[in-house]
Motif scaffolding. Structure first.
Motif, mmCIF file in Angstrom:
data_model
loop_
_atom_site.group_PDB
_atom_site.id
_atom_site.type_symbol
_atom_site.label_atom_id
_atom_site.label_comp_id
_atom_site.label_asym_id
_atom_site.label_seq_id
_atom_site.Cartn_x
_atom_site.Cartn_y
_atom_site.Cartn_z
ATOM 1 N N ALA A 79 15.647 30.533 19.615
ATOM 2 C CA ALA A 79 14.981 31.742 19.188
ATOM 3 C C ALA A 79 16.020 32.861 18.710
ATOM 4 O O ALA A 79 15.889 33.531 17.543
ATOM 5 N N GLU A 80 16.932 32.862 19.338
ATOM 6 C CA GLU A 80 18.185 33.888 19.005
ATOM 7 C C GLU A 80 18.889 33.420 17.728
ATOM 8 O O GLU A 80 19.164 34.153 16.925
ATOM 9 N N TYR A 81 19.095 32.020 17.783
ATOM 10 C CA TYR A 81 19.775 31.447 16.706
ATOM 11 C C TYR A 81 18.913 31.599 15.383
ATOM 12 O O TYR A 81 19.414 31.592 14.281
ATOM 13 N N GLU A 82 17.625 31.474 15.442
ATOM 14 C CA GLU A 82 16.659 31.508 14.251
ATOM 15 C C GLU A 82 16.872 32.983 13.532
ATOM 16 O O GLU A 82 17.242 33.099 12.414
ATOM 17 N N LYS A 83 17.152 34.171 14.570
ATOM 18 C CA LYS A 83 17.621 35.149 14.051
ATOM 19 C C LYS A 83 19.048 35.207 13.364
ATOM 20 O O LYS A 83 19.102 35.804 12.322
ATOM 21 N N ILE A 101 25.041 22.790 18.124
ATOM 22 C CA ILE A 101 26.185 23.657 18.867
ATOM 23 C C ILE A 101 26.024 25.078 19.265
ATOM 24 O O ILE A 101 25.757 25.760 17.957
ATOM 25 N N SER A 102 26.189 25.692 20.359
ATOM 26 C CA SER A 102 26.320 27.212 20.350
ATOM 27 C C SER A 102 27.676 27.632 20.687
ATOM 28 O O SER A 102 28.513 27.170 21.649
ATOM 29 N N ALA A 103 28.274 28.072 19.500
ATOM 30 C CA ALA A 103 29.825 28.122 19.403
ATOM 31 C C ALA A 103 30.042 29.834 18.983
ATOM 32 O O ALA A 103 29.060 30.534 18.416
ATOM 33 N N TYR A 104 31.095 30.408 19.244
ATOM 34 C CA TYR A 104 31.258 31.764 19.149
ATOM 35 C C TYR A 104 32.787 31.862 18.864
ATOM 36 O O TYR A 104 33.548 31.245 19.310
ATOM 37 N N ILE A 105 33.129 32.671 17.678
ATOM 38 C CA ILE A 105 34.525 32.852 17.539
ATOM 39 C C ILE A 105 35.133 34.172 17.810
ATOM 40 O O ILE A 105 34.565 35.277 17.473
ATOM 41 N N ARG A 106 35.959 34.291 18.957
ATOM 42 C CA ARG A 106 36.394 35.522 19.379
ATOM 43 C C ARG A 106 37.871 35.558 18.591
ATOM 44 O O ARG A 106 39.134 35.622 19.160
#
Lengths: 366, 468
Positions: free
Chosen positions: A330-334, A85-90
């Protein structure tokens, strides 16, 4: 002819001088403003969260909004590792519900998530009550009509709109509190959160919680309800699923408030998840899953909740597994690497000093 | 409230004074009636709470503050003390035929309500201000003039926000609690108040004069390095200059020329001899003048004493002892620098004695401030107690540095130029080039922006004299 040329040269010289001095004036003022603004790089890092969102390079299917109940209870990195899941907390310190609405509008300027999760912990405040929290949420917002509206709907007594446009008017008296961090991060700031998640690895078991003080009324304020309504309508208009949640924290909450939210959710066919009801199911143990005696979850509690909630999300919504999307992966690996490094660093400090030194209250510089 | 009052004053002024009366008696009546209405309105509205009812009046002498009959406390038109005096001056000038009565209502209205000086002065005569308005018609846009005005405005805010409001932290604490802050704290508090008042009021004047300068209208200076004065008399020629000049021209001189005082002079010359007797009417006129100065500052007895009677006493004593002083001076080396410094320090201390009354809420409070100097058992004189007002080391350093800058600028202005005129720092900076002027502006602006006491948590809204 020569006289005219001399005169022209003088005029040009004057104009150039004026422009250069004007540019220098703005540069000096801009530098001073940046220097004097709080950097939120150590200790109270919550003030950084709002602006960190703009550095994101990946799309998000799930965006979580709210106050500390949001940014200390869910680990998007864990959700990605487990379910893709690509999630973000604002989230931000004591984020008020009106600010949640404008932050959601702000998000919709650049992306449309499939699911919006609103932590209803902030419904207890009908209107903003604290200038410091206002600043932590609003200073980092990018300028737009939504920021203007967010400011106008948030300002408490004594605040001025001008001080948001020119923050130096608000922070000028920090001249006597400047630290090395202020100078180091004038032009660039480090990322402090993990997709908006505030990591804490220390443990302070929950003891016996004091009984909550009875209130005169348990009805949420009209203003807060109006903004919750606006959020619901905005989600409907954009085809977004809205989920209302409450973190599994018993402290500072009333059953009557739950009933209010349940009634509201039932009225509009929304999902409301009170995670207190699922503590056992997710294996939450408040003797080890909190860092401040039950007020907030630590990384262990947040990961348990994230695994549980992530499962619910993938079961009920058509979310993309971004582990299969190379550029996002790739971004999530970072992100995972950063997550693990901070966790290891915190664990090292706890093992070495018995407490955190570079994080939390001990890291506050002034 | 204000526009209504302004219209009323302006109507008095315009409709009565230009009346081409056929007799002096009628003109005198018109003048007296108009001036009395003006002053009476000021007294009634502004000092309503002071005058109060008969039963309250006694209390007001020692102890009562402006808390009774509070309606006008909130409804007093801003700057009323200033424009009432200005319009009264206009009426008297018309009667004394110094100027021709203005027939254009709006010109008089503009004179009495010219916005930069409306709140706190400087006071002006119609002849002077109207000629500036006339000149302004011809003034063309000038970048240099805008820059010069901006520097003065910035300097004014620097004085107000960096110095005055910073010094106020210590002042407020000591004056509010002189049961605790006794002994040396009292003189410290009064010295800080002198700094606060000077920088607040002169800062306000810098802003007013600077804004007006940008518009091409030159207003008179109201301060000229008052704390360098050698005598109390000189001090009042350098502090609130325009008020002193107004009261001298419109109150003291007319009084001295009035029939009762001329008769008093004749009587006193016969009684005390020509040399001493001729001074009696001057003393009486001075008493009226200083009572008016004190009363004008707020109507309470602490103002009457602190800004009025006390100064009257100092000036009269100075006049009485002047012959003795003249004899002594050559023997003690009065032309030496140390004596010059002594004179300024002495004058400063005399001013401080008045500031105690000026800053205190009541006369009794002021007396208690004096008593507190000798009272024991208060807070020990140490850094922890001193800085508890918020005046920590960093703030004190900023205050001292800013004061040194103000003192340096004042000292530059104090020494006259070759043409015997006061020097202008802005002219000096401009002579060094536009970059130097810009740099000076930036230093002042940045210092004010950063070190100013404004924003959330500070009460920097009003200038002290805007409340008068």
């Amino acid at each position: 002819m020569a006289d005219k040329s001399n005169k022209d040269n003088k005029v040009i010289k004057r104009v150039v001088t004026a422009l250069v001095l004007l540019a220098l004036t703005f540069a000096i003022l801009a530098f001073l403003q940046k220097l004097l603004m709080p950097k939120y790089q150590k200790g109270v890092i919550e003030g950084s969260f709002t602006e960190e969102y703009y550095k994101e390079k990946v799309p998000h299917d799930v965006i979580i909004f709210g106050d500390c109940d949001a940014y200390e209870s869910y680990s998007p990195v864990k959700m990605y590792q487990e379910y893709g899941i690509s999630a973000y907390i604002r989230g931000s310190g004591e984020q008020y519900i009106n600010q949640t609405y404008y932050l959601l509008k702000d998000v919709l300027r650049t992306e449309t998530p499939k699911v919006v999760v609103v932590s209803i912990h902030n419904m207890q405040h009908d209107v903003p009550r604290n200038e410091a929290y206002n600043r932590m949420t609003l200073d980092g917002m990018r300028w737009s009509r939504d920021k203007v509206d967010a400011i106008n709907s948030s300002m408490v007594e004594g605040e001025t709109f001008a001080s948001y446009v020119f923050p130096i008017l608000r922070y000028h008296d920090r001249w006597s509190q400047l630290t090395r961090t202020d100078f180091e991060h004038v032009f660039s700031k480090n990322i402090t959160s993990h997709n908006g998640y505030y990591m804490r690895c220390d443990i302070k078991p929950q003891g016996k919680l004091p009984p909550p003080t009875p209130l005169l009324t348990y009805k949420f304020g009209d203003n807060a309800m109006a903004y919750l309504d606006k959020i619901r309508v905005l989600c409907e208009e954009n085809g977004i699923e809205l989920i209302l949640v409450r973190a599994p924290i018993e402290f500072g909450w009333y059953e009557q408030w739950d009933q209010n939210i349940e009634e509201y959710a039932a009225q509009y066919g929304l999902t409301y998840i009170n995670f207190c009801d699922y503590s056992e199911e997710m294996g939450l143990d408040m003797t080890v899953d909190t860092y401040d005696a039950g007020v907030h979850l630590n990384i262990y509690g947040a990961e348990k909740l994230s695994v549980f909630f992530g499962q619910y999300l993938v079961d009920n919504y058509n979310l993309t597994d971004y582990r299969n999307v190379p550029e996002v992966a790739a971004e999530y690996e970072k992100d995972i690497q950063f997550y693990n490094e901070m966790r290891d660093d915190q664990l090292y400090e706890i093992a070495t000093y018995g407490e955190l030194k570079s994080y939390g209250a001990n890291a506050i510089e002034n | 409230m204000r526009p209504l009052f302004q219209r009323f004053v302006a109507r008095n002024v315009v409709t009565i004074t230009p009346f081409p009366s056929k007799s002096n008696a009628l003109r005198n009546v018109a003048t007296v009636v108009t001036v009395v209405i003006n002053i009476a309105l000021l007294c009634f509205i502004k000092y309503y709470n002071v005058l109060g009812f008969a039963a309250e009046r006694l209390n007001l002498l020692f102890g009562a503050t402006q808390t009774h009959n509070s309606f006008f406390l909130y409804a007093v038109p801003v700057g009323m003390s200033f424009y009432v005096l200005q319009t009264s001056g206009y009426i008297l000038d018309c009667r004394w035929e110094k100027i021709a009565p203005e027939k254009n209502f709006f010109k008089v209205l503009l004179f009495s309500t010219y916005f930069p000086q409306l709140m706190s002065g400087p006071m002006n005569t119609y002849a002077s201000l109207s000629s500036e308005f006339e000149k302004a018609k011809e003034v063309k846009f000038s970048f240099d003039r805008i820059c010069d005005g901006a520097v003065r405005v910035a300097w004014g805010f620097f004085k107000k926000l960096v110095i005055a409001d910073r010094a106020a932290m210590t002042v407020n604490q000591i004056f509010a609690d002189h049961q605790t802050f006794t002994g040396l704290y009292v003189p410290i508090g009064v010295i800080f108040f002198a700094i606060q008042l000077y920088c607040d009021f002169s800062g306000c004047m810098e802003v007013v004069i600077g804004v007006s300068h940008m518009l091409g209208i030159e207003l008179p200076e109201n301060f000229n390095c008052p704390f360098f004065s050698k005598t109390v008399k000189e001090y009042w020629r350098r502090w609130h200059i325009t008020l002193g000049a107004w009261l001298r021209d419109y109150l003291m001189y007319p009084l001295l020329k009035s029939e009762p005082l001329i008769k008093l002079g004749d009587w006193s010359k016969a009684k005390f001899g020509k040399k001493n007797g001729k001074k009696v009417p001057t003393y009486v006129a001075l008493f009226v003048l200083w009572f008016a100065v004190g009363y004008w500052h707020g109507g309470l007895w602490n103002y009457v004493i602190g800004s009025g009677i006390l100064h009257f006493i100092y000036i009269v004593l100075g006049m009485i002892f002047e012959p003795v002083s003249k004899k002594i001076r050559p023997k003690i080396g009065a032309d030496k620098l140390y004596f010059r410094i002594f004179q300024s320090v002495r004058t400063f201390i005399l001013m401080l004695s008045g500031f105690v009354f000026f800053r205190s809420a009541t006369v009794m409070d002021a007396v208690d401030m004096y008593a507190a100097i000798f009272r024991r058992g208060g807070a020990a004189l140490n850094w922890a107690n001193f800085s508890s007002s918020g005046m920590d080391l960093k703030n004190l350093i900023v205050l001292i540095a800013a004061l040194l800058l103000v003192a340096a600028v004042d000292a530059y202005k104090y020494v006259p130029g070759e043409d015997d005129q006061p020097k202008s720092v802005i002219t000096f900076l401009r002579s060094k080039g536009v970059v130097v002027l810009w740099a000076a502006f930036m230093v002042i602006m940045v210092a004010t922006l950063i070190f100013g006491m404004y924003g959330l948590g500070y009460d920097s809204g009003s200038f002290i004299y805007a409340r008068i």
